[in-house]
Every structure is written in C-alpha cells, then in structure tokens.
Design a protein around this motif. Structure first.
Motif, PDB file in Angstrom:
ATOM      1  N   CYS A  50       0.850  -1.187   0.000  1.00  0.00           N
ATOM      2  CA  CYS A  50       0.000   0.000   0.000  1.00  0.00           C
ATOM      3  C   CYS A  50       0.885   1.235   0.000  1.00  0.00           C
ATOM      4  O   CYS A  50       1.868   1.287   0.737  1.00  0.00           O
ATOM      5  N   LEU A  51       0.521   2.201  -0.817  1.00  0.00           N
ATOM      6  CA  LEU A  51       1.202   3.489  -0.827  1.00  0.00           C
ATOM      7  C   LEU A  51       0.320   4.480  -0.094  1.00  0.00           C
ATOM      8  O   LEU A  51      -0.885   4.546  -0.346  1.00  0.00           O
ATOM      9  N   MET A  52       0.899   5.252   0.808  1.00  0.00           N
ATOM     10  CA  MET A  52       0.171   6.304   1.518  1.00  0.00           C
ATOM     11  C   MET A  52       0.925   7.599   1.267  1.00  0.00           C
ATOM     12  O   MET A  52       2.108   7.693   1.594  1.00  0.00           O
ATOM     13  N   GLU A  53       0.243   8.571   0.660  1.00  0.00           N
ATOM     14  CA  GLU A  53       0.916   9.804   0.293  1.00  0.00           C
ATOM     15  C   GLU A  53       0.087  11.021   0.636  1.00  0.00           C
ATOM     16  O   GLU A  53      -1.144  10.944   0.715  1.00  0.00           O
ATOM     17  N   LYS A  54       0.797  12.120   0.827  1.00  0.00           N
ATOM     18  CA  LYS A  54       0.163  13.426   0.995  1.00  0.00           C
ATOM     19  C   LYS A  54       0.575  14.247  -0.205  1.00  0.00           C
ATOM     20  O   LYS A  54       1.775  14.404  -0.475  1.00  0.00           O
ATOM     21  N   LEU A  55      -0.408  14.747  -0.933  1.00  0.00           N
ATOM     22  CA  LEU A  55      -0.155  15.500  -2.155  1.00  0.00           C
ATOM     23  C   LEU A  55      -0.585  16.943  -1.965  1.00  0.00           C
ATOM     24  O   LEU A  55      -1.734  17.211  -1.621  1.00  0.00           O
ATOM     25  N   ASP A  56       0.333  17.877  -2.176  1.00  0.00           N
ATOM     26  CA  ASP A  56       0.000  19.293  -2.144  1.00  0.00           C
ATOM     27  C   ASP A  56      -0.501  19.695  -3.515  1.00  0.00           C
ATOM     28  O   ASP A  56       0.232  19.617  -4.504  1.00  0.00           O
ATOM     29  N   LEU A  57      -1.790  20.068  -3.584  1.00  0.00           N
ATOM     30  CA  LEU A  57      -2.429  20.410  -4.857  1.00  0.00           C
ATOM     31  C   LEU A  57      -2.888  21.861  -4.832  1.00  0.00           C
ATOM     32  O   LEU A  57      -3.248  22.396  -3.781  1.00  0.00           O
ATOM     33  N   GLU A  58      -2.906  22.496  -6.011  1.00  0.00           N
ATOM     34  CA  GLU A  58      -3.438  23.845  -6.121  1.00  0.00           C
ATOM     35  C   GLU A  58      -3.940  24.068  -7.537  1.00  0.00           C
ATOM     36  O   GLU A  58      -3.453  23.463  -8.486  1.00  0.00           O
ATOM     37  N   VAL A  59      -4.945  24.929  -7.626  1.00  0.00           N
ATOM     38  CA  VAL A  59      -5.490  25.281  -8.933  1.00  0.00           C
ATOM     39  C   VAL A  59      -5.965  26.734  -8.883  1.00  0.00           C
ATOM     40  O   VAL A  59      -6.437  27.202  -7.843  1.00  0.00           O
ATOM     41  N   ASP A  60      -5.811  27.436 -10.001  1.00  0.00           N
ATOM     42  CA  ASP A  60      -6.314  28.809 -10.111  1.00  0.00           C
ATOM     43  C   ASP A  60      -7.713  28.758 -10.689  1.00  0.00           C
ATOM     44  O   ASP A  60      -7.982  28.011 -11.639  1.00  0.00           O
ATOM     45  N   VAL A  61      -8.614  29.536 -10.105  1.00  0.00           N
ATOM     46  CA  VAL A  61      -9.973  29.630 -10.623  1.00  0.00           C
ATOM     47  C   VAL A  61     -10.228  31.082 -11.058  1.00  0.00           C
ATOM     48  O   VAL A  61      -9.650  32.004 -10.508  1.00  0.00           O
ATOM     49  N   ASP A  62     -11.064  31.220 -12.076  1.00  0.00           N
ATOM     50  CA  ASP A  62     -11.410  32.530 -12.605  1.00  0.00           C
ATOM     51  C   ASP A  62     -12.820  32.882 -12.125  1.00  0.00           C
ATOM     52  O   ASP A  62     -13.787  32.228 -12.526  1.00  0.00           O
ATOM     53  N   VAL A  63     -12.916  33.874 -11.266  1.00  0.00           N
ATOM     54  CA  VAL A  63     -14.192  34.259 -10.669  1.00  0.00           C
ATOM     55  C   VAL A  63     -14.717  35.496 -11.403  1.00  0.00           C
ATOM     56  O   VAL A  63     -14.007  36.480 -11.570  1.00  0.00           O
ATOM     57  N   LYS A  64     -15.963  35.444 -11.839  1.00  0.00           N
ATOM     58  CA  LYS A  64     -16.586  36.573 -12.571  1.00  0.00           C
ATOM     59  C   LYS A  64     -17.396  37.441 -11.631  1.00  0.00           C
ATOM     60  O   LYS A  64     -17.903  37.027 -10.645  1.00  0.00           O
TER      61      LYS A  64
END
Length: 164
Positions: free
Chosen positions: A150-164
């Motif tokens: 079993c692999l156990m990982e912590k992933l740092d994720l980010e995304v830019d969103v465009d807000v109108k």
C-alpha cells in the motif's frame, strides 16, 4: 540471571510484532496500511501522477463572486492498484485561506467524498468574495494498494480559478 544484549531484545521485539501481524490474519496490503509511513509528494499544481495513481484537482466553474463554487478532486488508481478501503482519505485546505476566499468546509474527510475500488473523489466548496483569479490549495492524504503493498501519500495540490 544473565542479561541479554540490546540487539537480541530488539530482534525479539521485531519478531513479536511480525508474529502479531501474521497471527492477526492481515494480508500484506492491510499490514502495510497499518505500519506504512505517509510520504509527502509536492505536486504544486492541479495534477499528481505516478505508475500507481493519477490525481487531479480541477475547476468545474463558472464561478461568481460571493457565491459558493466547487472544485473536484479525482483519485484514480492505475494497473494492479485499487483504492485503500481502510484509509481515512482527507483533503485539508490551506490555512489561512487566501485573501478574499473562504472555505465553508476547510477539512473534507472520506465520508464527504465518493469512493469505490477504482476511483475516489471530493467536491471542494469555496466562496470568492470578488471577481478575478483565486488560488485554491490544500493537501490530499490518500492511499492506493496492490496485492503486494500500500502506498500512503500526501499530495499538495493547487489550482487557479477565474471568478466573474
């Protein structure tokens, strides 16, 4: 009474732990889940991929200022790997939130998502108070297993969103 060297005691302790794992009926995957260490993988983007899994955090807009929007995180095991049905999956949004952004639920747990053997997902709610670009980021704690480990990982994720 003769004292045993420290190395002998360490071996006895290690063997008793192994005996417990074997006697408890755990398969190799379950034993790895119980004893494994989490590894942090810095994705610093919307995707993280390995030979064992693909993870993506994506905007599902459109987004309007002052209204709740959601992002979707998907976890897809690859090859012989499957979702770990015993792991407490979670997604923790960055704290403090970026200026102009609030999180109605800053910590999502397994019960907040949808999980089966071949896929897992979270819908991540946020509110941006003004129009423009906003960066949504957090850490995904996840695990996928094969018959061997079993692999156990912590992933740092980010995304830019465009807000109108």
């Amino acid at each position: 009474m003769r004292q045993r060297p420290l190395s002998t005691l360490a071996c006895l302790v290690a063997l008793s732990g192994l005996t417990f794992v074997l006697a408890s009926g755990c398969g190799r995957s379950e034993a790895a889940t119980q004893r494994g260490e989490e590894k942090t993988v810095v994705a610093k983007g919307p995707k993280a991929e390995s030979d064992s899994y693909a993870v993506e955090m994506k905007a599902t807009g459109p987004y309007a200022a002052g209204k709740e929007g959601t992002l979707e995180i998907s976890i897809v095991p690859k090859g012989a790997y499957h979702m770990n049905d015993q792991y407490p999956y979670k997604f923790k949004l960055v704290d403090p939130a970026p200026e102009g952004v609030t999180y109605p639920k800053p910590l999502l747990k397994r019960e907040d998502g949808t999980f089966d053997e071949k896929k897992g997902s979270f819908k991540v709610p946020f509110v941006a108070s003004r129009a423009g670009k906003a960066k949504i980021a957090g850490t995904l704690s996840m695990s996928v297993c094969s018959a061997a480990n079993c692999l156990m990982e912590k992933l740092d994720l980010e995304v830019d969103v465009d807000v109108k």
